[in-house]
Design a protein around this motif. Structure first.
Motif, PDB file in Angstrom:
ATOM      1  N   THR A 236       0.855  -1.188   0.000  1.00 22.26           N
ATOM      2  CA  THR A 236       0.000   0.000   0.000  1.00 22.26           C
ATOM      3  C   THR A 236       0.889   1.236   0.000  1.00 22.26           C
ATOM      4  N   ALA A 237       0.278   2.394  -0.260  1.00 23.25           N
ATOM      5  CA  ALA A 237       1.048   3.641  -0.249  1.00 23.25           C
ATOM      6  C   ALA A 237       1.674   3.869   1.121  1.00 23.25           C
ATOM      7  N   LEU A 240       4.704   1.623   1.121  1.00 21.59           N
ATOM      8  CA  LEU A 240       5.706   1.870   0.085  1.00 21.59           C
ATOM      9  C   LEU A 240       6.521   3.139   0.325  1.00 21.59           C
ATOM     10  N   ILE A 241       5.869   4.214   0.711  1.00 22.83           N
ATOM     11  CA  ILE A 241       6.576   5.504   0.835  1.00 22.83           C
ATOM     12  C   ILE A 241       7.731   5.429   1.835  1.00 22.83           C
ATOM     13  N   VAL A 258      -0.249  -0.207  -9.684  1.00 23.38           N
ATOM     14  CA  VAL A 258       0.441   0.586  -8.654  1.00 23.38           C
ATOM     15  C   VAL A 258       0.590   2.029  -9.108  1.00 23.38           C
ATOM     16  N   LYS A 261      -2.780   3.996  -9.529  1.00 21.72           N
ATOM     17  CA  LYS A 261      -3.301   4.504  -8.254  1.00 21.72           C
ATOM     18  C   LYS A 261      -2.562   5.762  -7.831  1.00 21.72           C
ATOM     19  N   ILE A 262      -1.241   5.769  -7.995  1.00 24.99           N
ATOM     20  CA  ILE A 262      -0.457   6.954  -7.631  1.00 24.99           C
ATOM     21  C   ILE A 262      -0.873   8.144  -8.487  1.00 24.99           C
ATOM     22  N   LYS A 266      -2.812  10.864  -6.353  1.00 26.06           N
ATOM     23  CA  LYS A 266      -1.851  11.882  -5.929  1.00 26.06           C
ATOM     24  C   LYS A 266      -1.609  12.969  -6.979  1.00 26.06           C
TER      25      LYS A 266
END
Length: 539
Positions: A236-237, A240-241, A258, A261-262, A266
């Motif tokens: 998930t974000a 991952l971040i 992936v 979604k970003i 975002k």
């Protein structure tokens, strides 16, 4: 010397990079290449003592850990055939695959072990944990007789190494049989595609049972002494971040979902949050500036060291594709199938073109058959990485391989003058229109999915008209319904009409949709997260 088998690859890497870190968990254990070699030798003894012998099948049913590669190399360096199973399969599905593949032993995470029916476990000689390599269950006798010790052999290039069960969007899973030569040919192909060395760090987030991640994300870095880091949770974000910040990888392999979604959550959502921003974003020069700024910020989020973002496994949304290119991120696009181990076409960093999947990779021959007047036809390929066939399924094998040794991809495509391939649909999904025209639903779905409210869709023919089954982003749908101020049913119908108009302005007249049907719960998917089309198109 080029490796011809997994044994060659293993021996060379363990000796050449002995003290370098091979695999690690982001917040846990790690192993050097020397330690990895020792673990493989120890685990091999466990399997042989449990009666597993060369030619037997051993399955791996687990999420990625540093012991997944140990399990894999233990088998393929010993003449044992490995059967990787996607961790999203249910216990009942796994039991069927174990029986079909005649598996004798299983490497399994302790959590997934609980999902497998007990009678399937009892049929195995041994189960070993991928959490710590401890033995979970072991059978000492068979029909009252002590199980004899197995024997390992040095494999040959043409020996069967792996059986991979595809998750199948249109049928039951099929076991793809791949040789040592198939994978070693892929490694040679990757060297021509993008070079790596022992200073590279890979962040791995995809299941290792997926051929794409196994080949490019595990075997290739292993061949060059790289360090591969695995997440200990879902990608998930929120996971991952901080992972990017901590690891600062140079190479990242992912699927389009992936990055879609970003981009949606975002990038596009931030830019279009105001009416002025949304209006400006429609202007190409302004959009490119926005994308360039966002691209730089995203590169920093990726840790600041990223030099290669590999994208494959499914078609990339056209808007996300445009953002990645205009944002000048170091992306590479690949196209392939499990049956070809997998890579066939690709475009490396700096060579990508929006809407295409690149040019033929090193050693790949291709031809387009049954072309229509628009130059669209089925892609057939010849590659040293081609499968032997489907395990215990000669009918499916005959359907997939031509008499002269070419593989039928079942993908409809066009090839531009510059050699770049564009996939437009699947042969089995093609719809014949009322006037005999060929309609490729994936092309229409790609347009539908660019609408800001839509998350996914399926297009099918219903009573002579094109119908779109659509799943909306629930939060955005709720806001849109409230903004309209109508009764919910009337508001959703108004949204349907707006989406239909949006799509029909962007497709040819044969591909215009007549109606939209709302699917609030989304669509049932395969373990590799592809929609099970057959559940919806046969209605």
């Amino acid at each position: 010397m080029k490796p011809e088998t997994f044994k060659d690859l293993f021996d060379n890497s363990v000796a050449s990079f002995a003290e370098k870190t091979a695999f690690s968990m982001i917040n846990g254990d790690s192993v050097t290449y020397r330690q990895f070699g020792d673990l493989v030798a120890q685990t091999r003894e466990r399997l042989l003592n449990a009666g597993v012998t060369a030619g037997d099948k051993v399955a791996i049913f687990s999420r990625s850990t540093i012991y997944w590669p140990v399990a894999y190399f233990t088998c393929v360096t010993s003449g044992i055939i490995v059967v990787p199973i996607l961790p999203d399969f249910t216990g009942e599905e796994v039991a069927k695959l174990l029986k079909h593949s005649e598996t004798k032993a299983l490497f399994v995470s302790e959590q997934l072990y609980k999902s497998i029916p007990q009678d399937a476990i009892e049929s195995l000689n041994i189960c070993i944990s991928t959490t710590n390599l401890n033995t979970i269950a072991e059978k000492k006798q068979n029909d009252g007789q002590v199980i004899p010790r197995g024997e390992a052999v040095v494999p040959n290039a043409d020996d069967l190494a792996v059986i991979i069960y595809t998750s199948g969007t249109t049928s039951s899973p099929k076991g793809v049989m791949l040789t040592h030569k198939a994978f070693m040919s892929q490694l040679e192909m990757y060297v021509h595609f993008f070079t790596i060395d022992s200073s590279d760090v890979f962040l791995s987030i995809l299941p290792l049972s997926h051929t794409y991640e196994c080949s490019i994300g595990m075997l290739y870095p292993f061949s060059s002494g790289c360090h591969v880091v695995y997440l200990d949770r879902m990608p998930t974000a929120a996971a991952l971040i901080p992972a990017f910040k901590k690891i600062r990888p140079t190479v990242f392999i992912c699927v389009p979902l992936v990055l879609d979604k970003i981009y949606r959550a975002k990038i596009r959502a931030t830019i279009t949050a105001t009416k002025i921003g949304a209006a400006a974003y429609k202007l190409a020069p302004v959009r490119k500036i926005y994308h360039r700024i966002a691209g730089r910020k995203l590169a920093e989020i990726f840790g600041g060291n990223i030099r290669f973002i590999g994208i494959g496994g499914a078609k990339l949304n056209s808007e996300t594709d445009r953002f990645l290119n205009e944002g000048r991120l170091p992306i590479a696009i690949g196209y392939g199938l499990t049956e070809t181990a997998p890579l066939l076409f690709g475009a490396t960093v700096g060579q990508t073109r929006v809407g295409t999947t690149g040019t033929p990779c090193h050693g790949i021959e291709y031809r387009i058959v049954n072309e229509d007047e628009n130059g669209q036809g089925e892609l057939e390929v010849k590659t040293p990485s081609i499968m032997l066939g489907y395990y215990k399924n000669p009918e499916a094998t005959r359907d997939a391989l031509t008499e002269d040794g070419w593989f039928r991809t079942k993908d409809i495509c066009t090839v531009a003058k510059n050699g770049h391939l564009s996939i437009t649909g699947r042969v089995n999904n093609m719809i014949v229109g009322p006037s005999g025209e060929n309609i490729y639903p994936e092309e229409i779905e790609n347009v539908i999915n660019t609408h800001e409210l839509v998350t996914e869709s399926i297009v099918l023919m219903d009573k002579g008209h094109l119908l779109a089954l659509v799943a909306y982003d629930k939060d955005k749908l709720d806001k849109a319904v409230k903004a309209l101020g109508n009764e919910v049913g009337d508001a959703i119908q108004e949204i349907h009409n707006e989406v239909r108009a949006y799509v029909n302005e962007r497709v040819n007249k044969f591909s215009r949709i007549s109606a939209i049907e709302y699917h609030p719960e989304g669509f049932e998917k395969t373990p590799s997260q592809k929609i099970k089309r057959f559940l919806y198109t046969k209605r």
